[in-house]
Design a protein around this motif. Structure first.
Motif, PDB file in Angstrom:
ATOM      1  N   UNK A  34       0.821  -1.211   0.000  1.00 52.58           N
ATOM      2  CA  UNK A  34       0.000   0.000   0.000  1.00 52.58           C
ATOM      3  C   UNK A  34       0.856   1.263   0.000  1.00 52.58           C
ATOM      4  N   UNK A  35       2.166   1.107   0.192  1.00 51.35           N
ATOM      5  CA  UNK A  35       3.063   2.261   0.168  1.00 51.35           C
ATOM      6  C   UNK A  35       3.170   3.005   1.479  1.00 51.35           C
ATOM      7  N   UNK A  36       2.840   2.351   2.587  1.00 50.25           N
ATOM      8  CA  UNK A  36       2.874   3.016   3.895  1.00 50.25           C
ATOM      9  C   UNK A  36       4.245   3.010   4.559  1.00 50.25           C
ATOM     10  N   UNK A  37       5.218   2.328   3.991  1.00 53.44           N
ATOM     11  CA  UNK A  37       6.534   2.169   4.617  1.00 53.44           C
ATOM     12  C   UNK A  37       7.594   2.901   3.800  1.00 53.44           C
ATOM     13  N   UNK A  38       8.470   3.617   4.479  1.00 55.07           N
ATOM     14  CA  UNK A  38       9.625   4.240   3.833  1.00 55.07           C
ATOM     15  C   UNK A  38      10.888   3.607   4.399  1.00 55.07           C
ATOM     16  N   UNK A  39      11.788   3.263   3.499  1.00 57.00           N
ATOM     17  CA  UNK A  39      13.066   2.665   3.871  1.00 57.00           C
ATOM     18  C   UNK A  39      14.159   3.595   3.385  1.00 57.00           C
ATOM     19  N   UNK A  40      14.915   4.163   4.317  1.00 52.49           N
ATOM     20  CA  UNK A  40      15.976   5.124   4.001  1.00 52.49           C
ATOM     21  C   UNK A  40      15.469   6.234   3.081  1.00 52.49           C
ATOM     22  N   UNK A  41      14.257   6.729   3.361  1.00 55.73           N
ATOM     23  CA  UNK A  41      13.707   7.856   2.620  1.00 55.73           C
ATOM     24  C   UNK A  41      12.952   7.499   1.351  1.00 55.73           C
ATOM     25  N   UNK A  42      12.968   6.239   0.944  1.00 53.35           N
ATOM     26  CA  UNK A  42      12.267   5.818  -0.287  1.00 53.35           C
ATOM     27  C   UNK A  42      10.998   5.061   0.072  1.00 53.35           C
ATOM     28  N   UNK A  43       9.903   5.399  -0.607  1.00 57.44           N
ATOM     29  CA  UNK A  43       8.645   4.684  -0.402  1.00 57.44           C
ATOM     30  C   UNK A  43       8.793   3.274  -0.974  1.00 57.44           C
ATOM     31  N   UNK A  64      -0.114   7.278  14.819  1.00 60.72           N
ATOM     32  CA  UNK A  64       1.119   8.078  14.786  1.00 60.72           C
ATOM     33  C   UNK A  64       2.124   7.449  13.834  1.00 60.72           C
ATOM     34  N   UNK A  65       3.160   8.204  13.546  1.00 59.88           N
ATOM     35  CA  UNK A  65       4.227   7.756  12.660  1.00 59.88           C
ATOM     36  C   UNK A  65       5.454   7.453  13.508  1.00 59.88           C
ATOM     37  N   UNK A  66       6.047   6.297  13.327  1.00 61.19           N
ATOM     38  CA  UNK A  66       7.270   5.904  14.037  1.00 61.19           C
ATOM     39  C   UNK A  66       8.452   5.983  13.078  1.00 61.19           C
ATOM     40  N   UNK A  67       9.560   6.490  13.575  1.00 60.53           N
ATOM     41  CA  UNK A  67      10.817   6.498  12.842  1.00 60.53           C
ATOM     42  C   UNK A  67      11.790   5.671  13.665  1.00 60.53           C
ATOM     43  N   UNK A  68      12.305   4.606  13.061  1.00 59.56           N
ATOM     44  CA  UNK A  68      13.210   3.718  13.789  1.00 59.56           C
ATOM     45  C   UNK A  68      14.486   3.493  12.983  1.00 59.56           C
ATOM     46  N   UNK A  85      14.910  -4.676  21.235  1.00 55.00           N
ATOM     47  CA  UNK A  85      16.362  -4.545  21.351  1.00 55.00           C
ATOM     48  C   UNK A  85      17.030  -4.430  19.982  1.00 55.00           C
ATOM     49  N   UNK A  86      16.295  -4.711  18.915  1.00 53.13           N
ATOM     50  CA  UNK A  86      16.857  -4.677  17.559  1.00 53.13           C
ATOM     51  C   UNK A  86      16.784  -3.303  16.915  1.00 53.13           C
ATOM     52  N   UNK A  87      16.079  -2.342  17.535  1.00 50.59           N
ATOM     53  CA  UNK A  87      15.950  -1.018  16.932  1.00 50.59           C
ATOM     54  C   UNK A  87      15.906   0.058  18.002  1.00 50.59           C
ATOM     55  N   UNK A  88      16.105   1.291  17.550  1.00 53.82           N
ATOM     56  CA  UNK A  88      15.982   2.447  18.426  1.00 53.82           C
ATOM     57  C   UNK A  88      15.003   3.410  17.764  1.00 53.82           C
ATOM     58  N   UNK A  89      14.119   3.976  18.565  1.00 54.04           N
ATOM     59  CA  UNK A  89      13.156   4.954  18.038  1.00 54.04           C
ATOM     60  C   UNK A  89      13.845   6.310  17.899  1.00 54.04           C
ATOM     61  N   UNK A  90      13.589   6.971  16.783  1.00 53.94           N
ATOM     62  CA  UNK A  90      14.098   8.319  16.540  1.00 53.94           C
ATOM     63  C   UNK A  90      12.916   9.282  16.562  1.00 53.94           C
TER      64      UNK A  90
END
Length: 96
Positions: A34-43, A64-68, A85-90
């Protein structure tokens, strides 16, 4: 035993499921296509896209929108503390 981290990448849909951002892998696939995920700035629209440790993901979580940022790739869909433990929230840009 080798883990997905040893290979250096994991499918995006599998990652979202392992990290517990989706209740099932099919829901994770739907989120991606559906295009809801961005990976390194790319949809992203391909659930099979490869994700590496150090990547930044932007994704919807509830209303809400999460940036990890990925610190490491998970080896399995384990308990929540193991997944967290595998990610950090930004902080998303522009919010406080």
């Amino acid at each position: 035993m080798t883990s997905p981290g040893a290979a250096g990448s994991i499918r995006l849909d599998k990652l979202l499921w392992y990290l517990r951002f989706a209740r099932s892998r099919s829901i994770a696939q739907a989120m991606v296509t559906a295009g809801h995920i961005r990976l390194d700035g790319r949809r992203m629209t391909r659930a099979s896209a490869a994700v590496h440790a150090g990547a930044t993901l932007v994704l919807p979580v509830g209303e809400r929108i999460e940036v990890i940022r990925l610190l490491s790739l998970p080896a399995r869909r384990g308990p929540a503390p193991e997944a967290q433990a595998c990610y950090v929230r930004l902080d998303p840009a522009g919010t406080s």
